[in-house]
Write an enzyme that holds these catalytic residues in place. Structure first.
Site, PDB file in Angstrom:
ATOM      1  N   GLY A  47     108.896  43.741  -2.682  1.00  0.00           N
ATOM      2  CA  GLY A  47     109.973  44.660  -3.224  1.00  0.00           C
ATOM      3  C   GLY A  47     110.731  45.605  -2.632  1.00  0.00           C
ATOM      4  O   GLY A  47     111.726  46.011  -2.718  1.00  0.00           O
ATOM      5  N   ASP A  49     113.494  46.761   0.532  1.00  0.00           N
ATOM      6  CA  ASP A  49     114.502  46.137   1.149  1.00  0.00           C
ATOM      7  C   ASP A  49     114.663  46.308   2.742  1.00  0.00           C
ATOM      8  O   ASP A  49     115.199  45.422   3.344  1.00  0.00           O
ATOM      9  CB  ASP A  49     115.940  46.849   0.559  1.00  0.00           C
ATOM     10  CG  ASP A  49     115.827  46.639  -1.144  1.00  0.00           C
ATOM     11  OD1 ASP A  49     115.628  45.570  -1.445  1.00  0.00           O
ATOM     12  OD2 ASP A  49     116.146  47.439  -1.991  1.00  0.00           O
ATOM     13  N   HIS A  72     123.524  49.811  21.414  1.00  0.00           N
ATOM     14  CA  HIS A  72     124.341  48.733  20.868  1.00  0.00           C
ATOM     15  C   HIS A  72     124.233  48.476  19.275  1.00  0.00           C
ATOM     16  O   HIS A  72     123.667  49.205  18.684  1.00  0.00           O
ATOM     17  CB  HIS A  72     123.847  47.305  21.543  1.00  0.00           C
ATOM     18  CG  HIS A  72     122.592  47.055  21.052  1.00  0.00           C
ATOM     19  ND1 HIS A  72     121.340  47.611  21.750  1.00  0.00           N
ATOM     20  CD2 HIS A  72     122.060  46.063  20.532  1.00  0.00           C
ATOM     21  CE1 HIS A  72     120.382  46.923  21.332  1.00  0.00           C
ATOM     22  NE2 HIS A  72     120.542  46.150  20.530  1.00  0.00           N
ATOM     23  N   ASP A  76     118.596  46.657  14.260  1.00  0.00           N
ATOM     24  CA  ASP A  76     117.419  47.202  14.512  1.00  0.00           C
ATOM     25  C   ASP A  76     117.565  48.564  15.561  1.00  0.00           C
ATOM     26  O   ASP A  76     116.630  49.239  15.936  1.00  0.00           O
ATOM     27  CB  ASP A  76     116.370  46.315  15.281  1.00  0.00           C
ATOM     28  CG  ASP A  76     116.947  45.739  16.622  1.00  0.00           C
ATOM     29  OD1 ASP A  76     118.134  45.366  16.611  1.00  0.00           O
ATOM     30  OD2 ASP A  76     116.125  45.522  17.493  1.00  0.00           O
ATOM     31  N   ASP A 162     118.283  47.207  24.983  1.00  0.00           N
ATOM     32  CA  ASP A 162     118.098  45.550  25.151  1.00  0.00           C
ATOM     33  C   ASP A 162     118.914  45.387  26.351  1.00  0.00           C
ATOM     34  O   ASP A 162     119.964  45.527  26.077  1.00  0.00           O
ATOM     35  CB  ASP A 162     118.332  45.303  23.793  1.00  0.00           C
ATOM     36  CG  ASP A 162     117.450  45.496  22.597  1.00  0.00           C
ATOM     37  OD1 ASP A 162     116.429  46.321  22.730  1.00  0.00           O
ATOM     38  OD2 ASP A 162     117.617  44.945  21.539  1.00  0.00           O
ATOM     39  N   ASP A 194     113.059  47.721  28.155  1.00  0.00           N
ATOM     40  CA  ASP A 194     112.850  46.905  27.141  1.00  0.00           C
ATOM     41  C   ASP A 194     111.676  46.133  27.405  1.00  0.00           C
ATOM     42  O   ASP A 194     111.489  45.317  28.359  1.00  0.00           O
ATOM     43  CB  ASP A 194     114.184  45.982  27.108  1.00  0.00           C
ATOM     44  CG  ASP A 194     114.068  45.019  26.121  1.00  0.00           C
ATOM     45  OD1 ASP A 194     113.291  44.795  25.481  1.00  0.00           O
ATOM     46  OD2 ASP A 194     114.921  44.142  25.980  1.00  0.00           O
ATOM     47  N   HIS A 367     116.757  39.595  25.803  1.00  0.00           N
ATOM     48  CA  HIS A 367     116.019  40.166  26.437  1.00  0.00           C
ATOM     49  C   HIS A 367     115.394  39.672  27.844  1.00  0.00           C
ATOM     50  O   HIS A 367     115.391  38.619  27.798  1.00  0.00           O
ATOM     51  CB  HIS A 367     114.654  40.560  25.551  1.00  0.00           C
ATOM     52  CG  HIS A 367     115.093  40.937  24.144  1.00  0.00           C
ATOM     53  ND1 HIS A 367     115.486  42.354  23.597  1.00  0.00           N
ATOM     54  CD2 HIS A 367     115.435  40.474  22.965  1.00  0.00           C
ATOM     55  CE1 HIS A 367     115.708  42.689  22.526  1.00  0.00           C
ATOM     56  NE2 HIS A 367     115.754  41.401  22.216  1.00  0.00           N
ATOM     57  N   HIS A 389     110.449  48.930  22.779  1.00  0.00           N
ATOM     58  CA  HIS A 389     111.222  48.042  22.152  1.00  0.00           C
ATOM     59  C   HIS A 389     110.066  46.745  22.084  1.00  0.00           C
ATOM     60  O   HIS A 389     110.183  45.862  22.937  1.00  0.00           O
ATOM     61  CB  HIS A 389     112.542  47.641  22.637  1.00  0.00           C
ATOM     62  CG  HIS A 389     113.037  46.605  21.563  1.00  0.00           C
ATOM     63  ND1 HIS A 389     112.663  45.264  21.334  1.00  0.00           N
ATOM     64  CD2 HIS A 389     114.410  46.745  20.866  1.00  0.00           C
ATOM     65  CE1 HIS A 389     113.330  44.841  20.436  1.00  0.00           C
ATOM     66  NE2 HIS A 389     114.534  45.615  20.140  1.00  0.00           N
TER      67      HIS A 389
END
Length: 552
Positions: A47, A49, A72, A76, A162, A194, A367, A389
């Site tokens: 449930g 989102d 960027h 995410d 990234d 990254d 990446h 990340h």
């Protein structure tokens, strides 16, 4: 301010998971944030989102956060910006395309007039509090991606965002290795790099390989071509537009976020597409399939996305059919694999020829792999290193890479969300922790469900529920009528009558005789425990038991 204070590095998300990226850099109780991203829910988050970072630490002292810097425009990294700006009025700095993507999100949240998102170009520096923040260009899977060189009283921090090293990047955006080398010669305090593909040997392939594959697929397809990708992959959309122009096809764009982003990118000049190249729904109906390309959302198998609705026959304008070629130009986000492959199966069942990353190079990573990471480490030569990340194994592999390159074990640190890393000129150490829980967005609710609610949802999903309604006589403390029993998702209709009668008799035995003291809390707890034990003895299942006592 005094120079003997430490610089504090505080990840609020993104370290230990893919998504939800948010890093704080703090000095003398003044902080800046780098990225404010979201994470898509995992399968057991029923449930939910979206998942966003925990802002509790910042809200404890609303004056602490001075500004937000975005590397960027991927979800995410920017997806939770509207949720932060609801709570804190802070300036946001980013490149032009990133600003366009953020503005689309702010309009969706009706926040466009409540904040100021300011444009910064690579090479520019923003001074805020004790920090100076310089943007430098990096190559990634979206235009206008940048890393940051953050000046602090103890020296510069390089936050890569990234990135990868692409020698033939779309739109000509290279990673600025010369600027990184300059920072290395000047002496960098910290490299925050990254880590997503730190376990992958070699180099990441160029985006150009995707352009070549899409051009070949479109050129060879005899029928309609449907290409699904992330709505933020503007450079990937441009590849499709270029191939369409070359092969005499026209393009129909579908999916709310894709339509919005394409419109915004054209207005800003990041997409080159003539009006005649793009089709509206009326033109789509009469245009030959052999001259049609559809660009769509839904490459991650999202149940309500455009591609899923096409495969299920519920899309307003398009139904996948025999002769279609469907390209999924992305890789499954961890946790989405089941949805993606279910969608692929449904597309095959509908008669389409499906092309995805396991069988053709229709997607490449954005990446850096290990050899590219080694180059950046060698150029920056930072005093300290932190991986950013990635899931925990990625961070561990990245630390091992730093050690292989000669870094002292005490100077390369693996952080988890909420850790407070303090850096001085002499040492780096985890000094404290701050709240960094997963914050769930469920409809209009933000943070109002927790792990207890999710546990109950999982319980309901796996075992169903049983509700017992018992009316109790206020004076005597005994049953005032026949108890009512209802089940949902627990037993089938053939067994339900016997099960209900057994539970009803148990309740009569408990409360139908002599009177009881009316302690409603203990009465409900006893009712719940006795019914649960009875059901387990009868079925070896543990449904969620909801006792309801009514005073009459």
């Amino acid at each position: 301010m005094t120079d003997d204070l430490p610089v504090r590095v505080i990840p609020l998300g993104g370290l230990g998971e893919i998504g939800r990226n948010m890093m704080l850099y703090e000095y003398d109780d003044q902080a800046i944030a780098v990225d404010v991203g979201l994470m898509f829910p995992e399968e057991e988050m029923l449930g939910v989102d979206l998942v966003i970072p925990d802002f509790e630490y910042l809200l404890e002292d609303p004056e602490r956060l001075l500004a937000v810097f975005l590397t960027h425009g991927h979800e995410d990294h920017i997806g939770a910006v509207p949720f932060l700006l609801r709570e804190l009025n802070v300036p946001v700095f980013c490149t032009p395309l990133t600003r366009g993507l953020v503005q689309v999100k702010l309009r969706e949240h009706r926040l466009q007039d409540e904040t100021h998102v300011q444009v910064v170009e690579p090479g520019q520096t923003i001074n805020v509090g004790p920090f100076s923040v310089e943007f430098f260009g990096v190559s990634h899977s979206i235009p206008d991606a940048v890393g940051l060189i953050i000046g602090t009283p103890l020296g510069p921090i390089v936050h890569t965002g990234d990135f990868k090293l692409d020698h033939t990047p779309p739109m000509g955006q290279h990673t600025d290795l010369m600027r990184l080398a300059e920072v290395g010669r000047e002496g960098a305090l910290l490299l925050a790099a990254d880590s997503t593909y730190a376990e992958i040997e070699g180099h990441t392939p160029s985006e150009q390989t995707v352009a070549e594959t899409l051009d070949r697929v479109i050129g060879e397809a005899e029928g309609r071509v449907i290409i699904a990708t992330f709505a933020s992959l503007i450079s990937r959309v441009q590849m499709v537009l270029d191939a369409a122009e070359k092969h005499g096809r026209r393009v129909f764009v579908t999916g709310r976020s894709m339509v919005n982003n394409v419109r915004m990118a054209r207005e800003l000049g990041y997409l080159d597409a003539s009006d005649n190249l793009l089709m509206n729904p009326r033109e789509l109906d009469s245009h030959p399939d052999s001259r049609t390309i559809v660009v769509s959302t839904g490459a991650q198998g999202e149940p309500t996305a455009a591609l899923t609705r096409m495969a299920n026959g519920t899309h307003q304008h398009i139904t996948v059919q025999q002769g279609d070629t469907v390209v999924l130009s992305s890789s499954p986000i961890p946790g989405n694999e089941t949805l993606v492959y279910r969608n692929i199966d449904n597309l095959y069942k509908a008669g389409a020829n499906v092309i995805y990353s396991l069988i053709a190079p229709v997607h490449v990573r954005g990446h850096a792999a290990r050899e590219e990471l080694k180059i950046v480490h060698s150029l920056v030569q930072a005093r300290y290193f932190v991986g950013i990340h990635g899931e925990h194994r990625h961070l561990v592999h990245h630390r091992e890479l730093a050690l292989d390159l000669g870094m002292h074990p005490d100077d390369a640190i693996v952080l988890t969300d909420g850790d407070v890393l303090e850096l001085t000129e002499d040492e780096a150490y985890i000094a404290d922790s701050v709240p960094a829980d997963l914050v769930y967005v469920d409809g209009l609710g933000v943070g109002d469900i927790d792990h207890i609610v999710l546990r109950d949802r999982q319980h309901l999903a796996s075992d169903g529920m049983l509700v017992v309604v018992a009316a109790i006589d206020r004076q005597r403390g005994t049953l005032a009528g026949i108890p009512e029993v209802m089940t949902h998702g627990f037993v089938g209709p053939d067994d339900e009558a016997d099960m209900v009668e057994g539970v009803r008799q148990l309740v009569v035995d408990l409360f139908g005789g002599e009177g009881h003291q009316l302690d409603w809390t203990s009465m409900r707890e006893r009712l719940k425990d006795e019914v649960a034990s009875h059901l387990y003895r009868e079925t070896h299942r543990r449904p969620l038991v909801l006792p309801v006592t009514v005073e009459v």
